[in-house]
Design a protein around this motif. Structure first.
Motif, PDB file in Angstrom:
ATOM      1  N   GLU A  35       0.835  -1.207   0.000  1.00  0.00           N
ATOM      2  CA  GLU A  35       0.000   0.000   0.000  1.00  0.00           C
ATOM      3  C   GLU A  35       0.872   1.261   0.000  1.00  0.00           C
ATOM      4  O   GLU A  35       0.603   2.212  -0.749  1.00  0.00           O
ATOM      5  N   ASP A  36       1.914   1.277   0.816  1.00  0.00           N
ATOM      6  CA  ASP A  36       2.823   2.427   0.838  1.00  0.00           C
ATOM      7  C   ASP A  36       3.521   2.615  -0.509  1.00  0.00           C
ATOM      8  O   ASP A  36       3.711   3.738  -0.974  1.00  0.00           O
ATOM      9  N   LEU A  37       3.883   1.511  -1.131  1.00  0.00           N
ATOM     10  CA  LEU A  37       4.487   1.579  -2.462  1.00  0.00           C
ATOM     11  C   LEU A  37       3.502   2.169  -3.461  1.00  0.00           C
ATOM     12  O   LEU A  37       3.852   3.045  -4.251  1.00  0.00           O
ATOM     13  N   GLN A  38       2.242   1.726  -3.417  1.00  0.00           N
ATOM     14  CA  GLN A  38       1.231   2.232  -4.343  1.00  0.00           C
ATOM     15  C   GLN A  38       0.994   3.728  -4.143  1.00  0.00           C
ATOM     16  O   GLN A  38       0.882   4.482  -5.111  1.00  0.00           O
ATOM     17  N   ILE A  39       0.968   4.169  -2.907  1.00  0.00           N
ATOM     18  CA  ILE A  39       0.792   5.595  -2.610  1.00  0.00           C
ATOM     19  C   ILE A  39       1.957   6.389  -3.191  1.00  0.00           C
ATOM     20  O   ILE A  39       1.761   7.431  -3.817  1.00  0.00           O
ATOM     21  N   LEU A  81       3.973   5.534  -5.717  1.00  0.00           N
ATOM     22  CA  LEU A  81       3.908   5.501  -7.172  1.00  0.00           C
ATOM     23  C   LEU A  81       2.816   6.427  -7.706  1.00  0.00           C
ATOM     24  O   LEU A  81       3.016   7.107  -8.722  1.00  0.00           O
ATOM     25  N   ASN A  82       1.680   6.474  -7.030  1.00  0.00           N
ATOM     26  CA  ASN A  82       0.610   7.388  -7.440  1.00  0.00           C
ATOM     27  C   ASN A  82       1.062   8.841  -7.332  1.00  0.00           C
ATOM     28  O   ASN A  82       0.792   9.657  -8.215  1.00  0.00           O
ATOM     29  N   ASP A  83       1.768   9.167  -6.264  1.00  0.00           N
ATOM     30  CA  ASP A  83       2.264  10.532  -6.065  1.00  0.00           C
ATOM     31  C   ASP A  83       3.265  10.915  -7.155  1.00  0.00           C
ATOM     32  O   ASP A  83       3.175  11.989  -7.740  1.00  0.00           O
ATOM     33  N   VAL A  84       4.199  10.026  -7.431  1.00  0.00           N
ATOM     34  CA  VAL A  84       5.186  10.294  -8.479  1.00  0.00           C
ATOM     35  C   VAL A  84       4.487  10.448  -9.829  1.00  0.00           C
ATOM     36  O   VAL A  84       4.804  11.351 -10.606  1.00  0.00           O
ATOM     37  N   SER A  85       3.523   9.590 -10.109  1.00  0.00           N
ATOM     38  CA  SER A  85       2.791   9.656 -11.376  1.00  0.00           C
ATOM     39  C   SER A  85       2.079  10.990 -11.530  1.00  0.00           C
ATOM     40  O   SER A  85       2.122  11.611 -12.596  1.00  0.00           O
ATOM     41  N   GLU A  86       1.428  11.435 -10.474  1.00  0.00           N
ATOM     42  CA  GLU A  86       0.725  12.720 -10.520  1.00  0.00           C
ATOM     43  C   GLU A  86       1.695  13.869 -10.785  1.00  0.00           C
ATOM     44  O   GLU A  86       1.387  14.783 -11.545  1.00  0.00           O
ATOM     45  N   LYS A  87       2.852  13.822 -10.160  1.00  0.00           N
ATOM     46  CA  LYS A  87       3.850  14.880 -10.372  1.00  0.00           C
ATOM     47  C   LYS A  87       4.343  14.896 -11.818  1.00  0.00           C
ATOM     48  O   LYS A  87       4.494  15.960 -12.422  1.00  0.00           O
ATOM     49  N   VAL A  88       4.569  13.727 -12.387  1.00  0.00           N
ATOM     50  CA  VAL A  88       5.025  13.643 -13.772  1.00  0.00           C
ATOM     51  C   VAL A  88       3.944  14.141 -14.721  1.00  0.00           C
ATOM     52  O   VAL A  88       4.210  14.930 -15.636  1.00  0.00           O
ATOM     53  N   ILE A  89       2.719  13.724 -14.493  1.00  0.00           N
ATOM     54  CA  ILE A  89       1.599  14.150 -15.339  1.00  0.00           C
ATOM     55  C   ILE A  89       1.417  15.655 -15.248  1.00  0.00           C
ATOM     56  O   ILE A  89       1.236  16.337 -16.259  1.00  0.00           O
ATOM     57  N   SER A  90       1.493  16.196 -14.054  1.00  0.00           N
ATOM     58  CA  SER A  90       1.336  17.630 -13.848  1.00  0.00           C
ATOM     59  C   SER A  90       2.445  18.416 -14.541  1.00  0.00           C
ATOM     60  O   SER A  90       2.187  19.406 -15.221  1.00  0.00           O
ATOM     61  N   ALA A  91       3.687  17.966 -14.370  1.00  0.00           N
ATOM     62  CA  ALA A  91       4.816  18.661 -14.987  1.00  0.00           C
ATOM     63  C   ALA A  91       4.724  18.599 -16.505  1.00  0.00           C
ATOM     64  O   ALA A  91       5.016  19.583 -17.203  1.00  0.00           O
ATOM     65  N   THR A  92       4.296  17.469 -17.039  1.00  0.00           N
ATOM     66  CA  THR A  92       4.149  17.320 -18.488  1.00  0.00           C
ATOM     67  C   THR A  92       3.064  18.251 -19.007  1.00  0.00           C
ATOM     68  O   THR A  92       3.244  18.921 -20.031  1.00  0.00           O
ATOM     69  N   ALA A  93       1.953  18.308 -18.300  1.00  0.00           N
ATOM     70  CA  ALA A  93       0.855  19.187 -18.711  1.00  0.00           C
ATOM     71  C   ALA A  93       1.287  20.646 -18.680  1.00  0.00           C
ATOM     72  O   ALA A  93       0.983  21.413 -19.600  1.00  0.00           O
ATOM     73  N   GLN A  94       2.014  21.034 -17.648  1.00  0.00           N
ATOM     74  CA  GLN A  94       2.489  22.411 -17.549  1.00  0.00           C
ATOM     75  C   GLN A  94       3.475  22.735 -18.657  1.00  0.00           C
ATOM     76  O   GLN A  94       3.443  23.816 -19.235  1.00  0.00           O
ATOM     77  N   ALA A  95       4.347  21.799 -18.974  1.00  0.00           N
ATOM     78  CA  ALA A  95       5.333  22.022 -20.032  1.00  0.00           C
ATOM     79  C   ALA A  95       4.670  22.189 -21.389  1.00  0.00           C
ATOM     80  O   ALA A  95       5.164  22.894 -22.244  1.00  0.00           O
ATOM     81  N   ARG A  96       3.521  21.552 -21.546  1.00  0.00           N
ATOM     82  CA  ARG A  96       2.792  21.652 -22.812  1.00  0.00           C
ATOM     83  C   ARG A  96       1.787  22.781 -22.813  1.00  0.00           C
ATOM     84  O   ARG A  96       1.036  22.945 -23.754  1.00  0.00           O
ATOM     85  N   GLY A  97       1.766  23.539 -21.733  1.00  0.00           N
ATOM     86  CA  GLY A  97       0.875  24.692 -21.656  1.00  0.00           C
ATOM     87  C   GLY A  97      -0.539  24.341 -21.240  1.00  0.00           C
ATOM     88  O   GLY A  97      -1.442  25.166 -21.336  1.00  0.00           O
TER      89      GLY A  97
END
Length: 66
Positions: A40-44, A46-62
């Motif tokens: 469960e801690d691993l899943q939490i 991984l979800n946090d890292v995924s959200e950060k990557v998705i957010s950074a990608t979205a911001q980079a693309r405007g």
């Protein structure tokens, strides 16, 4: 019998795999890893890292991010 092209491809893949394994082993030797108490801690994490990557990608693309 595999073609020369297939053999070259396989050799390239094997070299890349060995390099990646070396990088991973070196990182472990340096203590660059995370430990988790349970799945469960691993899943939490991984979800946090995924959200950060998705957010950074979205911001980079405007785009909009959370």
């Amino acid at each position: 019998m595999p073609t020369r092209s297939v053999v070259r491809t396989d050799v390239g893949k094997l070299k890349a795999l060995r390099a990646a394994a070396r990088l991973g082993a070196d990182a472990l030797d340096r203590g660059e890893f995370k430990e988790f108490k349970n799945a469960e801690d691993l899943q939490i994490y991984l979800n946090d890292v995924s959200e950060k990557v998705i957010s950074a990608t979205a911001q980079a693309r405007g785009g909009l991010a959370k």
